[in-house]
Enzyme design. Structure first.
Site, PDB file in Angstrom:
ATOM      1  N   ASN A 194      97.402  60.837  60.818  1.00  0.00           N
ATOM      2  CA  ASN A 194      96.751  60.872  59.498  1.00  0.00           C
ATOM      3  C   ASN A 194      96.081  62.224  59.265  1.00  0.00           C
ATOM      4  OD1 ASN A 194      96.195  59.567  57.034  1.00  0.00           O
ATOM      5  ND2 ASN A 194      94.107  59.101  57.689  1.00  0.00           N
ATOM      6  N   LYS A 200      92.230  53.450  59.480  1.00  0.00           N
ATOM      7  CA  LYS A 200      91.022  53.109  58.709  1.00  0.00           C
ATOM      8  C   LYS A 200      91.259  52.527  57.316  1.00  0.00           C
ATOM      9  CE  LYS A 200      90.418  57.578  56.537  1.00  0.00           C
ATOM     10  NZ  LYS A 200      89.517  58.566  56.012  1.00  0.00           N
ATOM     11  N   SER A 243      81.036  51.285  61.602  1.00  0.00           N
ATOM     12  CA  SER A 243      80.997  51.271  60.141  1.00  0.00           C
ATOM     13  C   SER A 243      79.982  50.248  59.653  1.00  0.00           C
ATOM     14  CB  SER A 243      82.394  50.877  59.664  1.00  0.00           C
ATOM     15  OG  SER A 243      82.402  50.609  58.294  1.00  0.00           O
ATOM     16  N   TYR A 262      90.677  45.408  59.739  1.00  0.00           N
ATOM     17  CA  TYR A 262      90.024  46.687  60.070  1.00  0.00           C
ATOM     18  C   TYR A 262      88.572  46.441  60.471  1.00  0.00           C
ATOM     19  CZ  TYR A 262      87.412  50.998  59.497  1.00  0.00           C
ATOM     20  OH  TYR A 262      86.548  52.046  59.718  1.00  0.00           O
ATOM     21  N   LYS A 303      86.368  46.917  64.279  1.00  0.00           N
ATOM     22  CA  LYS A 303      85.112  47.633  64.573  1.00  0.00           C
ATOM     23  C   LYS A 303      84.117  46.696  65.275  1.00  0.00           C
ATOM     24  CE  LYS A 303      86.240  51.684  63.065  1.00  0.00           C
ATOM     25  NZ  LYS A 303      86.419  52.804  63.994  1.00  0.00           N
ATOM     26  N   GLY A 363      87.322  41.224  47.693  1.00  0.00           N
ATOM     27  CA  GLY A 363      86.741  41.576  48.996  1.00  0.00           C
ATOM     28  C   GLY A 363      85.625  42.603  48.917  1.00  0.00           C
TER      29      GLY A 363
HETATM   30  P1  NAD Z   1      90.881  60.092  59.592  1.00  0.00           P
HETATM   31  O1  NAD Z   1      92.079  59.240  59.449  1.00  0.00           O
HETATM   32  O2  NAD Z   1      90.742  61.269  58.689  1.00  0.00           O
HETATM   33  O3  NAD Z   1      90.785  60.621  61.095  1.00  0.00           O
HETATM   34  C1  NAD Z   1      91.240  59.889  62.191  1.00  0.00           C
HETATM   35  C2  NAD Z   1      92.106  60.813  63.027  1.00  0.00           C
HETATM   36  O4  NAD Z   1      92.550  60.098  64.163  1.00  0.00           O
HETATM   37  C3  NAD Z   1      93.349  61.316  62.284  1.00  0.00           C
HETATM   38  O5  NAD Z   1      93.445  62.722  62.439  1.00  0.00           O
HETATM   39  C4  NAD Z   1      94.521  60.597  62.989  1.00  0.00           C
HETATM   40  O6  NAD Z   1      95.676  61.403  63.013  1.00  0.00           O
HETATM   41  C5  NAD Z   1      93.936  60.357  64.367  1.00  0.00           C
HETATM   42  N1  NAD Z   1      94.474  59.201  65.083  1.00  0.00           N
HETATM   43  C6  NAD Z   1      94.630  57.926  64.622  1.00  0.00           C
HETATM   44  N2  NAD Z   1      95.139  57.143  65.589  1.00  0.00           N
HETATM   45  C7  NAD Z   1      95.280  57.926  66.696  1.00  0.00           C
HETATM   46  C8  NAD Z   1      95.737  57.700  68.010  1.00  0.00           C
HETATM   47  N3  NAD Z   1      96.172  56.509  68.414  1.00  0.00           N
HETATM   48  N4  NAD Z   1      95.752  58.733  68.875  1.00  0.00           N
HETATM   49  C9  NAD Z   1      95.326  59.966  68.498  1.00  0.00           C
HETATM   50  N5  NAD Z   1      94.886  60.243  67.264  1.00  0.00           N
HETATM   51  C10 NAD Z   1      94.855  59.237  66.384  1.00  0.00           C
HETATM   52  O7  NAD Z   1      89.609  59.135  59.480  1.00  0.00           O
HETATM   53  P2  NAD Z   1      88.065  59.479  59.347  1.00  0.00           P
HETATM   54  O8  NAD Z   1      87.633  59.130  57.977  1.00  0.00           O
HETATM   55  O9  NAD Z   1      87.785  60.827  59.879  1.00  0.00           O
HETATM   56  O10 NAD Z   1      87.452  58.360  60.289  1.00  0.00           O
HETATM   57  C11 NAD Z   1      87.113  58.627  61.633  1.00  0.00           C
HETATM   58  C12 NAD Z   1      86.527  57.389  62.264  1.00  0.00           C
HETATM   59  O11 NAD Z   1      85.384  56.982  61.524  1.00  0.00           O
HETATM   60  C13 NAD Z   1      87.463  56.191  62.315  1.00  0.00           C
HETATM   61  O12 NAD Z   1      87.241  55.514  63.520  1.00  0.00           O
HETATM   62  C14 NAD Z   1      87.006  55.359  61.136  1.00  0.00           C
HETATM   63  O13 NAD Z   1      87.294  53.997  61.325  1.00  0.00           O
HETATM   64  C15 NAD Z   1      85.513  55.610  61.171  1.00  0.00           C
HETATM   65  N6  NAD Z   1      84.860  55.391  59.876  1.00  0.00           N
HETATM   66  C16 NAD Z   1      85.296  56.062  58.784  1.00  0.00           C
HETATM   67  C17 NAD Z   1      84.688  55.844  57.554  1.00  0.00           C
HETATM   68  C18 NAD Z   1      85.184  56.525  56.295  1.00  0.00           C
HETATM   69  O14 NAD Z   1      84.878  56.049  55.203  1.00  0.00           O
HETATM   70  N7  NAD Z   1      85.918  57.638  56.393  1.00  0.00           N
HETATM   71  C19 NAD Z   1      83.608  54.963  57.463  1.00  0.00           C
HETATM   72  C20 NAD Z   1      83.181  54.300  58.614  1.00  0.00           C
HETATM   73  C21 NAD Z   1      83.823  54.525  59.823  1.00  0.00           C
HETATM   74  C1  WQD Z   2      83.329  52.253  46.980  1.00  0.00           C
HETATM   75  C2  WQD Z   2      83.039  51.583  45.656  1.00  0.00           C
HETATM   76  C3  WQD Z   2      84.706  50.026  44.889  1.00  0.00           C
HETATM   77  C4  WQD Z   2      87.900  52.913  44.296  1.00  0.00           C
HETATM   78  C5  WQD Z   2      85.504  51.257  52.488  1.00  0.00           C
HETATM   79  C6  WQD Z   2      85.689  50.409  53.717  1.00  0.00           C
HETATM   80  C7  WQD Z   2      84.581  50.648  54.690  1.00  0.00           C
HETATM   81  C8  WQD Z   2      84.416  52.137  54.992  1.00  0.00           C
HETATM   82  C9  WQD Z   2      84.388  52.971  53.754  1.00  0.00           C
HETATM   83  C10 WQD Z   2      85.521  52.651  57.028  1.00  0.00           C
HETATM   84  C11 WQD Z   2      83.379  50.095  45.631  1.00  0.00           C
HETATM   85  C12 WQD Z   2      84.597  51.217  43.961  1.00  0.00           C
HETATM   86  C13 WQD Z   2      86.684  52.326  44.589  1.00  0.00           C
HETATM   87  C14 WQD Z   2      88.327  52.943  42.935  1.00  0.00           C
HETATM   88  C15 WQD Z   2      86.279  51.846  42.289  1.00  0.00           C
HETATM   89  N1  WQD Z   2      85.468  52.661  55.769  1.00  0.00           N
HETATM   90  N2  WQD Z   2      85.888  51.816  43.605  1.00  0.00           N
HETATM   91  N3  WQD Z   2      87.492  52.416  41.991  1.00  0.00           N
HETATM   92  O1  WQD Z   2      84.831  49.711  49.805  1.00  0.00           O
HETATM   93  O2  WQD Z   2      82.543  50.740  50.168  1.00  0.00           O
HETATM   94  O3  WQD Z   2      84.239  50.931  51.911  1.00  0.00           O
HETATM   95  O4  WQD Z   2      85.474  52.629  52.879  1.00  0.00           O
HETATM   96  O5  WQD Z   2      84.853  52.074  57.827  1.00  0.00           O
HETATM   97  O6  WQD Z   2      84.888  49.935  55.831  1.00  0.00           O
HETATM   98  O7  WQD Z   2      85.688  49.044  53.314  1.00  0.00           O
HETATM   99  O8  WQD Z   2      84.513  52.228  49.842  1.00  0.00           O
HETATM  100  O9  WQD Z   2      85.329  54.098  48.481  1.00  0.00           O
HETATM  101  O10 WQD Z   2      86.759  52.024  48.696  1.00  0.00           O
HETATM  102  O11 WQD Z   2      84.668  51.917  47.355  1.00  0.00           O
HETATM  103  O12 WQD Z   2      85.576  51.389  41.405  1.00  0.00           O
HETATM  104  O13 WQD Z   2      89.416  53.416  42.583  1.00  0.00           O
HETATM  105  O14 WQD Z   2      83.859  52.182  44.653  1.00  0.00           O
HETATM  106  O15 WQD Z   2      84.869  48.843  44.158  1.00  0.00           O
HETATM  107  O16 WQD Z   2      82.416  49.441  44.877  1.00  0.00           O
HETATM  108  P1  WQD Z   2      84.008  50.780  50.364  1.00  0.00           P
HETATM  109  P2  WQD Z   2      85.413  52.617  48.615  1.00  0.00           P
END
Ligand code: NAD
Ligand code: WQD
Length: 346
Positions: free
Chosen positions: A37, A87, A127, A154, A158, A302
């Protein structure tokens, strides 16, 4: 140099920003990423910001032997930040086993390898999704709020990951761990060299918004304006990705310098500020001067109505606070979208 930190998923969104911050305070970073990704150019772009090229191993963390070889090649790794995971909430509903494998097997591999390679500390990306929709009396959420049943595979991965880490630390392994529960990370590095690279049609609000502002998408759908919130749209705690990245550095230092009291700690990483979807659109238009066409549509199944963090524990114990304003953060997201066009990526 303060030592080596292994950053899994370091070519990804949060991992790349964290790599830059680790380098800024003198850590040597080894990135492991399978690029499922992310793109290899991210490594070049990290180097453009920091002036230091992180070591990069294109390895899948499901492959324990390949991970073991990384530890041997880069001997002396002191800490690990484990970002690598899948994710996308919607995709996890369609392909649950992909999520159960990719978000659990790598974690087990790493935890098994850590004592063998004498790694001292482990930071895990969790998360706020683990809290589900907290009761009104639990808002803003603290780390002690109840963990509610996950609403997606997902989210469940976590929760399972957190339990695996808890049980592993409970068994007196010779390392410490910090679990970081992120709220909604948004924005990009102020240089616009690195940022979020969504795959296909973005599911998350800010990438969809910036793509709409750019004309890539016709209009943004706001999912619901009939929630029990002041303007009827959902409320989230949007945290700047650089602020978030800096918290990882503090967490690593805390473990390596033996400042933590417990062997396992949990921190909410948020701003403490709840911002509604409509407020976020207004803030984007105000800070960039760019209009965002949007329409109100039905609620998204959801979705949680409202959640934001009580970050006091992280503020006081880690000595870390999110400082960036929502306007500056949204401006950085826009600058990144402009950069993606300049690079002809999007
Ligand atoms: P991202 O997808 O940009 O980064 C994840 C990276 O991990 C990518 O570069 C992907 O290529 C790599 N990857 C995935 N599976 C792999 C594997 N099996 N081996 C090696 N590399 C692998 O995502 P992000 O937004 O940077 O998220 C990072 C972490 O934070 C994740 O664990 C995600 O669940 C967590 N997180 C993200 C958010 C968010 O909203 N972005 C919120 C809460 C938690
Ligand atoms: C934010 C708000 C939508 C898109 C998700 C995962 C969570 C975490 C972060 C990893 C919500 C609204 C969204 C759109 C909209 N990831 N929205 N129009 O749902 O809070 O969290 O990402 O851990 O686990 O569930 O984030 O950015 O999708 O949405 O109105 O086109 O924006 O309804 O209220 P969310 P989001």
């Amino acid at each position: 140099m303060k030592g080596k930190i292994l950053v899994t998923g370091g070519a990804g969104y949060i991992g790349s920003h964290t790599t830059v911050e680790l380098q800024a305070v003198g850590y040597e970073v080894v990135i492991v990423d399978n690029l499922s990704n992310s793109r290899a150019e991210v490594i070049d772009n990290i180097e453009k910001i920091s002036g230091i090229r992180p070591a990069f191993e294109q390895v899948d963390c499901n492959d324990k032997a390949a991970l073991d070889a990384v530890f041997k090649k880069h001997s002396g790794i002191r800490g690990i930040i484990h970002f690598a995971a899948s994710k996308a909430v919607g995709e996890s509903v369609e392909k649950p086993l992909l999520y159960y494998r990719n978000n659990i097997v790598p974690l087990v591999n790493i935890l098994e390898l850590m004592p063998i390679h004498k790694v001292e500390g482990f930071v895990f990306s969790s998360s706020c999704t683990v809290y589900g929709q907290p009761d009104a009396k639990n808002l803003p959420v603290t780390e002690t709020a109840p963990i509610l049943p996950a609403t997606s595979p997902y989210g469940n991965t976590k929760q399972i990951d957190e339990e695996i880490i808890r049980d592993t630390i409970h068994a007196s392994v010779p390392f410490k761990s910090i679990i970081l529960r992120y709220f909604n990370p948004i924005g990009a590095h102020p240089t616009a060299e690195i940022g979020e690279l969504p795959n296909g049609v973005p599911q998350n609000l800010v990438p969809f918004l910036t793509q709409t502002a750019m004309g890539i998408r016709k209009e943004l759908s706001v999912f619901g304006n009939d929630y029990s919130t002041p303007d009827g749209s959902c409320i989230r705690d949007f945290i700047n990705v650089v602020d978030l990245a800096k918290a990882h550095v503090v967490a690593v230092e805390r473990m390596l310098n033996n400042k933590s009291k417990a062997n396992l700690e949990y921190f909410n990483l948020g701003t403490g500020r709840g911002v509604s979807v409509l407020e976020l659109i207004n803030a984007f238009e105000k800070s960039t001067g760019v209009k965002v066409p949007y329409k109100i549509v039905a609620r998204r199944e959801g979705d949680i109505e409202q959640i934001w963090a009580n970050p006091r524990y992280a503020n006081e114990v880690l000595g870390w606070t999110a400082v960036e304003t929502i306007e500056d953060t949204l401006k950085s997201a826009w600058d990144w979208q402009l950069k993606l066009r300049e690079r002809k990526i999007m």
